[in-house]
Design a protein around this motif. Structure first.
Motif, PDB file in Angstrom:
ATOM      1  N   UNK A  64       0.824  -1.213   0.000  1.00 31.63           N
ATOM      2  CA  UNK A  64       0.000   0.000   0.000  1.00 31.63           C
ATOM      3  C   UNK A  64       0.856   1.260   0.000  1.00 31.63           C
ATOM      4  N   UNK A  65       2.040   1.161   0.603  1.00 33.00           N
ATOM      5  CA  UNK A  65       2.949   2.312   0.644  1.00 33.00           C
ATOM      6  C   UNK A  65       3.689   2.510  -0.680  1.00 33.00           C
ATOM      7  N   UNK A  66       3.513   1.572  -1.609  1.00 30.33           N
ATOM      8  CA  UNK A  66       4.108   1.752  -2.930  1.00 30.33           C
ATOM      9  C   UNK A  66       5.275   0.842  -3.267  1.00 30.33           C
ATOM     10  N   UNK A  87       9.962  -5.826  -1.886  1.00 33.61           N
ATOM     11  CA  UNK A  87       9.659  -6.464  -0.603  1.00 33.61           C
ATOM     12  C   UNK A  87      10.424  -7.767  -0.474  1.00 33.61           C
ATOM     13  N   UNK A  88      10.388  -8.575  -1.524  1.00 34.84           N
ATOM     14  CA  UNK A  88      11.089  -9.861  -1.506  1.00 34.84           C
ATOM     15  C   UNK A  88      12.574  -9.657  -1.236  1.00 34.84           C
ATOM     16  N   UNK A  89      13.155  -8.689  -1.894  1.00 34.77           N
ATOM     17  CA  UNK A  89      14.593  -8.436  -1.728  1.00 34.77           C
ATOM     18  C   UNK A  89      14.899  -7.892  -0.321  1.00 34.77           C
ATOM     19  N   UNK A  90      14.151  -6.889   0.103  1.00 36.27           N
ATOM     20  CA  UNK A  90      14.411  -6.239   1.397  1.00 36.27           C
ATOM     21  C   UNK A  90      14.178  -7.163   2.588  1.00 36.27           C
ATOM     22  N   UNK A  91      13.238  -8.093   2.467  1.00 36.89           N
ATOM     23  CA  UNK A  91      12.878  -8.959   3.588  1.00 36.89           C
ATOM     24  C   UNK A  91      13.334 -10.411   3.396  1.00 36.89           C
ATOM     25  N   UNK A  92      14.106 -10.638   2.346  1.00 33.67           N
ATOM     26  CA  UNK A  92      14.689 -11.949   2.080  1.00 33.67           C
ATOM     27  C   UNK A  92      13.625 -13.059   2.009  1.00 33.67           C
TER      28      UNK A  92
END
Length: 79
Positions: free
Chosen positions: A37-39, A45-50
């Motif tokens: 929702x924040x864009x 997301x997959x990369x940042x949160x592994x």
């Protein structure tokens, strides 16, 4: 396909107070929804949160299934 995606989501009272999470993580479905929702893109997301892109899709599907079962009751109020 849906069943395989939903297997990626788990609910355990001992993990994140029972919130639905990506299996094997402490990443909640609601966090993924907020990030989208924040864009953020699913790839970000997959990369940042592994996690995998399929995990992001699983979170969306889980949320859709939960909301699809929600019952809305309209209460008329006098004004």
């Amino acid at each position: 396909m849906e069943e395989e995606l939903l297997k990626r989501i788990t609910v355990d009272p001992k993990v994140m107070t029972g919130k639905p999470v990506i299996k094997g993580t402490r990443i909640t479905v609601d966090l993924i929804l907020e990030l989208l929702a924040a864009g953020m893109t699913p790839e970000e997301i997959a990369k940042d949160y592994n996690i995998g892109i399929e995990d992001v899709r699983a979170a969306l599907l889980y949320a859709a299934k939960v909301l699809g079962r929600e019952e809305v009751i309209i209460v008329k109020t006098s004004t």
